[in-house]
Design a protein around this motif. Structure first.
Motif, short mmCIF file in Angstrom:
data_model
loop_
_atom_site.label_atom_id
_atom_site.label_comp_id
_atom_site.label_asym_id
_atom_site.label_seq_id
_atom_site.Cartn_x
_atom_site.Cartn_y
_atom_site.Cartn_z
N THR A 85 -5.37 32.22 -30.27
CA THR A 85 -5.77 32.58 -28.91
C THR A 85 -5.91 34.09 -28.77
OG1 THR A 85 -4.62 30.61 -28.07
CG2 THR A 85 -5.21 32.31 -26.48
N TYR A 152 -13.60 26.65 -30.10
CA TYR A 152 -12.35 26.57 -29.34
C TYR A 152 -11.57 25.30 -29.77
CZ TYR A 152 -15.01 29.62 -26.10
OH TYR A 152 -15.77 30.61 -25.54
N TYR A 169 -7.54 22.16 -24.80
CA TYR A 169 -7.57 23.59 -25.14
C TYR A 169 -8.98 24.14 -24.97
CZ TYR A 169 -6.93 27.87 -27.90
OH TYR A 169 -6.88 29.18 -28.32
N SER A 170 -9.99 23.41 -25.48
CA SER A 170 -11.38 23.84 -25.35
C SER A 170 -11.78 23.93 -23.88
CB SER A 170 -12.31 22.87 -26.08
OG SER A 170 -13.66 23.26 -25.98
N ILE A 173 -10.01 27.05 -22.26
CA ILE A 173 -10.60 28.32 -22.70
C ILE A 173 -11.97 28.52 -22.08
CG2 ILE A 173 -11.52 29.57 -24.68
CD1 ILE A 173 -8.52 29.67 -24.58
N PHE A 177 -10.80 30.98 -19.19
CA PHE A 177 -10.92 32.23 -19.94
C PHE A 177 -12.33 32.82 -19.82
CE2 PHE A 177 -12.33 34.03 -24.07
CZ PHE A 177 -11.60 35.20 -24.07
#
Length: 287
Positions: A85, A152, A169-170, A173, A177
């Motif tokens: 990350t 990702y 997580y993908s 992000i 993010f």
């Protein structure tokens, strides 16, 4: 959403639960029999919902690429994920700088108008307005964004997470993010990017994961070539390949794969001689 991703790959590839076992017969004095004689563990194994033993610790523990394929098995390495990350954040900042240097017609960012509004006010206005259907270049929306989502996804998948955790997580992000993070300072969040990046990216990412598993099992070779193997592994899993380079992961995985199976090694040579030039090719099978 994550269930749909797992189901699609279940139909295409089958699940490791058909075996329902890692072929582990015993855990005695820190060794795992019948998995890999050179693998050391430091604590008992535990099982996931499929009955698959998953917990390995120690420097030489098996990675998720060496365990039987499963979409549900998860043995997360949080340290690796945080390192991945950090690299991702640094890469995102670099990408943002590059995008800001591109012409406006490439990114659809109105730099002249953006410069008139204070940065944080612009961010608040964009978040409040979006998401909207954007008119970005199709290459960005349907090629680069799915690839980014796959990268990702692989950042978590290669760190030991299953398809559910990797999809999450993908999604986090790409959504927090990027769309509602860095990019929101320059444009209104995009409907296509919120969907295409994590969803299509995760489907592509699982395909990348399967291909990398094959490369790793062949000692980081693709069609017999380590150069090609390393290149494709990096293309499909840039985060873990970059951070793994400093940990020596590639050499460790390649060495262990070579111990488990025989392989051909080729070399060639050429040198000047009294009569001109001479050379030869050597082919060796190691087992």
């Amino acid at each position: 959403m994550g269930f749909a991703l797992c189901w699609l790959y279940s139909a295409a590839c089958g699940d490791v639960c058909e075996a329902d076992s890692l072929q582990v017969s015993a855990v005695t004095a820190g060794t795992v029999d019948e998995v890999a004689s050179d693998t050391t563990v430091c604590e008992p194994l535990v099982s996931d919902s499929c009955g698959v033993s998953t917990t390995f610790t120690g420097e030489d523990s098996l990675t998720i690429f060496e365990l039987p394929y499963s979409r549900t098995l998860s043995r997360p390495n949080w340290k690796h994920l945080w390192i991945n990350t950090s690299v991702l954040v640094a890469g995102g900042i670099t990408t943002l700088v590059i995008l800001k240097a591109l012409p406006s017609d490439a990114t659809a960012w109105n730099k002249h108008e953006n410069a008139k509004i204070p940065m944080f006010r612009r961010y608040a206005d964009n978040v409040k307005t979006g998401p909207v259907w954007d008119n970005d270049n199709p290459v960005f929306n349907f090629v680069l964004h799915p690839y980014a989502g796959a990268a990702y996804y692989m950042g978590a998948r290669g760190a030991g997470f299953n398809c559910w955790g990797s999809f999450l997580y993908s999604f986090c992000i790409s959504t927090f993010f990027w769309e509602y993070g860095f990019e929101a300072f320059n444009e209104i969040p995009s409907v296509q990017d919120l969907i295409v990046t994590p969803v299509i990216g995760s489907l592509v990412g699982e395909g990348f994961y399967l291909i990398k598993r094959k490369i790793v099992s062949d000692g980081y070779r693709l069609w017999g070539s380590k150069v090609l193997g390393y290149a494709v592994a990096f293309l499909f899993d840039p985060l873990n390949e970059v951070t793994g380079y400093f940990r020596g992961d590639q050499k460790k995985l390649s060495r262990r794969a070579d111990r488990r199976r025989g392989y051909f090694e080729t070399s060639s040579w050429i040198s000047p001689s009294a009569g001109g030039m001479q050379g030869g090719i050597s082919i060796t099978y190691k087992f």
